[in-house]
Design an enzyme around this catalytic site. Structure first.
Site, PDB file in Angstrom:
ATOM      1  N   ARG A   1       0.838  -1.185   0.000  1.00 47.69           N
ATOM      2  CA  ARG A   1       0.000   0.000   0.000  1.00 47.69           C
ATOM      3  C   ARG A   1       0.876   1.239   0.000  1.00 47.69           C
ATOM      4  NH1 ARG A   1      -1.671   0.706   4.506  1.00 47.69           N
ATOM      5  NH2 ARG A   1      -1.068  -1.216   5.504  1.00 47.69           N
TER       6      ARG A   1
ATOM      7  N   TYR B   1      -1.698  -3.653  -6.927  1.00 46.81           N
ATOM      8  CA  TYR B   1      -1.362  -4.448  -5.758  1.00 46.81           C
ATOM      9  C   TYR B   1      -2.348  -4.363  -4.602  1.00 46.81           C
ATOM     10  CZ  TYR B   1       1.275  -6.904  -2.286  1.00 46.81           C
ATOM     11  OH  TYR B   1       1.659  -7.833  -1.352  1.00 46.81           O
TER      12      TYR B   1
ATOM     13  N   LYS C   1      -9.555  -2.609   1.963  1.00 45.15           N
ATOM     14  CA  LYS C   1      -9.225  -1.429   2.771  1.00 45.15           C
ATOM     15  C   LYS C   1     -10.069  -0.215   2.365  1.00 45.15           C
ATOM     16  CE  LYS C   1      -6.038  -3.879   4.664  1.00 45.15           C
ATOM     17  NZ  LYS C   1      -6.017  -4.289   6.059  1.00 45.15           N
TER      18      LYS C   1
ATOM     19  N   HIS D   1     -10.067  -2.410  11.906  1.00 39.19           N
ATOM     20  CA  HIS D   1      -8.975  -3.246  11.382  1.00 39.19           C
ATOM     21  C   HIS D   1      -8.693  -4.349  12.400  1.00 39.19           C
ATOM     22  CE1 HIS D   1      -4.642  -3.202   9.532  1.00 39.19           C
ATOM     23  NE2 HIS D   1      -5.416  -4.102   8.958  1.00 39.19           N
TER      24      HIS D   1
ATOM     25  N   SER E   1      -1.036  -3.732  10.219  1.00 38.42           N
ATOM     26  CA  SER E   1      -0.718  -4.667   9.143  1.00 38.42           C
ATOM     27  C   SER E   1       0.611  -5.369   9.429  1.00 38.42           C
ATOM     28  CB  SER E   1      -0.585  -3.912   7.822  1.00 38.42           C
ATOM     29  OG  SER E   1      -1.791  -3.246   7.527  1.00 38.42           O
TER      30      SER E   1
ATOM     31  N   CYS F   1       1.438  -7.530  11.702  1.00 32.39           N
ATOM     32  CA  CYS F   1       1.806  -7.689  13.113  1.00 32.39           C
ATOM     33  C   CYS F   1       1.166  -8.941  13.719  1.00 32.39           C
ATOM     34  CB  CYS F   1       1.403  -6.465  13.924  1.00 32.39           C
ATOM     35  SG  CYS F   1       2.423  -5.013  13.583  1.00 32.39           S
TER      36      CYS F   1
ATOM     37  N   ASP G   1      -8.808  -9.876   9.487  1.00 31.80           N
ATOM     38  CA  ASP G   1      -8.306  -8.535   9.145  1.00 31.80           C
ATOM     39  C   ASP G   1      -9.305  -7.409   9.407  1.00 31.80           C
ATOM     40  OD1 ASP G   1      -6.214  -6.889   8.106  1.00 31.80           O
ATOM     41  OD2 ASP G   1      -7.292  -6.712   6.222  1.00 31.80           O
TER      42      ASP G   1
ATOM     43  N   ARG H   1       2.465 -12.168  -0.443  1.00 29.14           N
ATOM     44  CA  ARG H   1       1.159 -12.504   0.118  1.00 29.14           C
ATOM     45  C   ARG H   1       0.571 -13.780  -0.467  1.00 29.14           C
ATOM     46  NH1 ARG H   1      -1.288  -8.728   4.025  1.00 29.14           N
ATOM     47  NH2 ARG H   1       0.280  -7.111   4.176  1.00 29.14           N
TER      48      ARG H   1
END
Ligand code: SAT
Ligand code: MN
Length: 589
Positions: free
Chosen positions: A77, A205, A214, A234, A256, A258, A283, A375
């Site tokens: 991002r 992406y 998001k 989130h 993100s 973590c 998420d 990912r």
């Protein structure tokens, strides 16, 4: 002449007008209206393979799995290219980039003009949320990327189901995505909350282009939530089931990369026979106070877009099984036999691989084989620990909310807020080291309130106010906790084993919510004593515990000053409750 492919030149006139408007502007060679069918998936996958966008992986080891490399300039991002386009800048607030909606639309439309010549425009109807849930939203994403279509198909409930829910209504999110020439200078991810529209250009992406995730579920979602009385967060959602069958639902916000996916799919250590953790989401959570004053949550997604590096059979066995089939891998390393690899996968590194940029790689290579933000995109239904409630339109009742960041110092393993308002303060002042999930300086601590800094679609201080106002609609509000798995000693070693051992923290949290767990009052909140933790099956000494939870006054003073950096930015709209919480903390320190 634009050719039309697909079953329904949609019967919804608003969808039709939207598609016609953007096909006239973007001028694609053809328009493909996606229906979400299996036949369509086969056809589009085959086409992506023919065009070299996807590479089939080893059909025995990874049935139904494909490999994709993004443009090397387009791997995460980009917050500096992400804009909230509200009528005035004060609505977006100081933590967002703002642009005038009219000027930005003009600029983006100029870029979109003719941008799909020689390309196909795909129309992707999708649902965020289970069909029929009170919060479920319909989106229509127009994109010129077949990779986006195939990812959206995994991440959301896509096709017919969305058009059926929409009926003749005009209430859907309008998403427009064009990869353009994938040039970072012409990369913009823009949100128009007033018209429920998203325009994303110049990237291919993840969070920049899978617009349901998001952009809709968090940025537009949080804006809608503030107006409609719910919250877009989130957060992962999981269920802890005791051997007696008692189920407790927990939501947790970590930034993100973590460990949300790992925590959501955790397996209790062997010594805790009979305890089961199941995943509702990894998420995003949409939460609302129900008619009985209970906070409930749904996971609006249908798949996982997880970080590959570090995922292995020790850290997350359920994820490893989830990604064994029907998964798209992006920017990992490719092995000669059509298998995939990343740093931190089980076993020794391969003797030879092709790295995420397509270059030969050996263990001697200086650079990483997989991009740190590589990912997997995998269907939720693959998850062996999927909660039976994951698709429930009514959602699950939330008993605990956990905030956590990646902190090498200061923050103890776990503590509980004194009450909801104190918990909101903990979330609002959260800090975390930056990760590879966004372009930026990895490792630097920044304030990331509720892990929403990159995702809150309006003024952050109004967002804090919204959190406080939700309390008034709750009869028995969830207990709020703060955790940190990442504290290190002077030698830079982690003080806590993490992963499955985090179950011990989770169990203490569940016990606290159920009125069973003990704790002592400290300056920062309620903390477990060494003796109040369940240590069965783990050798963790009192000395280790003390170091892990050490209170360092100087570090906390620095922490307060850091918190002020963000609070000062927001000061003119900051709820007074948070200012009082800060004063109380100072007086306790
Ligand atoms: O690229 S995404 O935004 O979808 C992943 C993340 O940063 O959480
Ligand atoms: Mn995320």
């Amino acid at each position: 002449m634009v050719e039309n492919i697909g079953m329904h030149t949609s019967s919804n006139i608003h969808v039709r007008e939207f598609v016609e408007k953007y096909s006239a502007l973007c001028q694609p060679d053809q328009v493909v209206r996606c229906d979400g069918s299996e036949e369509e998936k086969q056809r589009l996958t085959q086409e992506a393979v023919t065009k070299g966008i996807l590479t089939p992986l080893n059909a025995e080891k990874l049935p139904g799995c494909y490999y994709h490399r993004s443009n090397p300039n387009d791997v995460a991002r980009v917050e500096q290219c992400t804009f909230i386009c509200t009528p005035g800048p004060e609505e977006a607030g100081p933590t967002n980039n703002w642009a005038d909606p009219r000027e930005m639309t003009t600029k983006l439309h100029a870029m979109l003009e003719g941008s799909m010549r020689g390309r196909t425009m795909y129309v992707v109807p999708y649902l965020m949320g289970p069909a029929g849930s009170p919060l479920t939203k319909v989106g229509i994403e127009i994109t010129d990327s077949i990779y986006v279509v195939l990812n959206m198909r995994i991440m959301a409930r896509m096709g017919r189901v969305a058009l059926d829910q929409l009926g003749t209504s005009d209430d859907f999110n309008r998403g427009i995505h064009s990869t353009l020439d994938c040039n970072p200078d012409r990369r913009f991810i823009c949100h128009f909350p007033q018209t429920n529209t998203i325009i994303s250009v110049g990237s291919g992406y993840g969070g920049n282009v899978l617009l349901g995730k998001k952009c809709l579920a968090l940025r537009i979602g949080s804006w809608l939530g503030e107006h409609q009385g719910w919250m877009a967060e989130h957060m992962l959602i999981l269920c802890v089931e005791s051997p007696e069958g008692e189920k407790t639902y927990v939501a947790a916000a970590f930034p993100s990369a973590c460990g949300k996916t790992n925590f959501a799919m955790m397996i209790a250590p062997d010594a805790f026979a009979g305890w089961k953790i199941t995943t509702v989401g990894d998420d995003i959570a949409w939460l609302w106070p129900d008619a009985n004053g209970q906070l409930r949550a749904i996971n609006p997604e249908n798949g996982y877009f997880g970080v590959a590096p570090g995922t292995n059979f020790a850290s997350n066995p359920n994820a490893m099984r989830t990604i064994e089939r029907d998964t798209i891998y992006t920017n990992v390393a490719l092995l000669p036999d059509g298998d995939v690899w990343w740093e931190g996968k089980d076993g020794p590194p391969p003797a030879n691989a092709t790295d995420w940029q397509g270059r030969p790689w050996t263990p001697e290579s200086k650079e990483k084989a997989a991009h740190p933000n590589s990912r997997f995109t995998a269907p939720m239904l693959n998850n062996p620990s999927l909660a039976s409630e994951a698709g429930d339109a009514a959602g699950v009742p939330i008993s605990a909310i956990i905030f956590g960041g990646r902190r090498a110092t200061t923050m103890p393993l776990v503590f509980q807020a004194f009450n909801w308002t104190h918990g909101v303060y903990l979330g609002a002042t959260m800090g975390s080291e930056m990760t590879a999930a966004a372009a930026g300086t990895v490792g630097q601590v920044r304030r990331d309130p509720m892990a929403m800094l990159p995702f809150c679609g309006y003024h952050m201080a109004d967002y804090f106010n919204h959190w406080l106002s939700i309390r008034r609609k709750l009869i028995d509000p969830p207990r709020i906790f703060h955790v940190n798995w990442f504290r290190k000693n002077a030698a830079g070693e982690y003080l806590w084993p993490g992963f499955g051992e985090n179950f011990r923290v989770l169990k203490w949290i569940v016990d606290r919510c159920r009125g069973r767990g003990k704790a002592r009052e400290t300056q920062v909140g309620w903390m477990p004593r060494y003796s109040e933790f369940d240590w069965r099956g783990l050798d963790f000494t009192r000395e280790q515990w003390d170091e892990l939870n050490k209170f360092d006054r100087a570090e906390w003073q620095r922490e307060l000053l850091w918190q002020d950096e963000l609070l000062l930015k927001l000061h003119d709209r900051l709820p007074k409750e948070l200012i009082f919480q800060r004063e109380l903390l100072i007086s306790r320190l």
